[in-house]
Design an enzyme around this catalytic site. Structure first.
Site, mmCIF file in Angstrom:
data_model
loop_
_atom_site.group_PDB
_atom_site.id
_atom_site.type_symbol
_atom_site.label_atom_id
_atom_site.label_comp_id
_atom_site.label_asym_id
_atom_site.label_seq_id
_atom_site.Cartn_x
_atom_site.Cartn_y
_atom_site.Cartn_z
ATOM 1 N N ARG A 86 -46.973 25.455 140.555
ATOM 2 C CA ARG A 86 -46.944 26.882 140.904
ATOM 3 C C ARG A 86 -45.623 27.246 141.540
ATOM 4 N NH1 ARG A 86 -50.663 30.924 143.462
ATOM 5 N NH2 ARG A 86 -49.375 32.775 143.503
ATOM 6 N N ARG A 97 -50.952 32.252 136.573
ATOM 7 C CA ARG A 97 -50.592 31.119 137.425
ATOM 8 C C ARG A 97 -51.286 29.843 136.994
ATOM 9 N NH1 ARG A 97 -52.252 34.447 142.489
ATOM 10 N NH2 ARG A 97 -50.965 35.770 141.267
ATOM 11 N N ASP A 100 -53.964 28.768 141.889
ATOM 12 C CA ASP A 100 -53.969 29.659 143.046
ATOM 13 C C ASP A 100 -55.037 29.144 144.002
ATOM 14 O OD1 ASP A 100 -53.344 31.886 144.649
ATOM 15 O OD2 ASP A 100 -54.921 33.087 143.725
ATOM 16 N N ASP A 102 -56.643 30.007 147.740
ATOM 17 C CA ASP A 102 -56.700 30.991 148.819
ATOM 18 C C ASP A 102 -57.611 30.494 149.924
ATOM 19 O OD1 ASP A 102 -55.053 33.009 147.677
ATOM 20 O OD2 ASP A 102 -56.720 33.680 146.433
#
Length: 166
Positions: A86, A97, A100, A102
């Site tokens: 990434r 992407r 990811d 989070d």
């Protein structure tokens, strides 16, 4: 040493081999220091959000028990993303992407620091994150929304499709 807390992580990808990437990311989460992987959801497919001119996303969620401080955990997530290829740039917001990660929830706390907002600011309106998270952590506290399960019941989960064999 920090007390152990539950942390909820959102996983997503829409480039390369997303399901394999999410499995590898879960393995990397399990290998973090002072951290134990408690659960990983199944994988779900959803249309891209924000920028729709890209492939569908595959999303999942992980529940960790960790002694890492929130900023240290975020740094570890960003390193896992970098290791997966990434690259973050000014034009990458909501874009395609490879991976990811989070930090969605951390120990039932609300955190607002430079570079880190927990709960994730849009979690309460994103079925693609809440559906997999509720599968493994429906009772987790979600500041301002009760629990993860309560937040999911407040939105429409349409468009979140469980992947076969996920």
């Amino acid at each position: 040493m920090n007390p152990a807390v539950h942390a909820c992580i959102g996983l997503g990808a829409n480039l390369g081999h997303p399901q394999a990437t999410l499995r590898a990311a879960a393995e990397a989460l399990a290998a973090l220091p002072d951290t134990r992987l408690l659960a990983v959801s199944r994988c779900y497919r959803t249309a891209a959000w924000g920028r729709t001119d890209q492939p569908d996303f595959v999303n999942a969620a992980a529940l960790l028990q960790t002694r890492l401080a929130p900023q240290a955990l975020l740094a570890a997530l960003l390193e896992i993303e970098r290791h997966a290829g990434r690259e973050r740039g000014p034009d990458s917001r909501w874009g395609p992407r490879l991976l990811d990660l989070d930090l969605l929830l951390y120990g039932g706390r609300a955190i607002d620091e430079p570079g880190l907002r927990v709960p994730h600011p849009h979690l309460h309106e994103r079925a693609f994150a809440l559906v997999p998270l509720a599968e493994i952590a429906a009772a987790e506290p979600f500041p301002g929304h009760g629990s993860v399960g309560e937040a999911l019941r407040a939105i429409d989960p349409a468009g979140v499709e469980l992947l076969d064999g996920a």
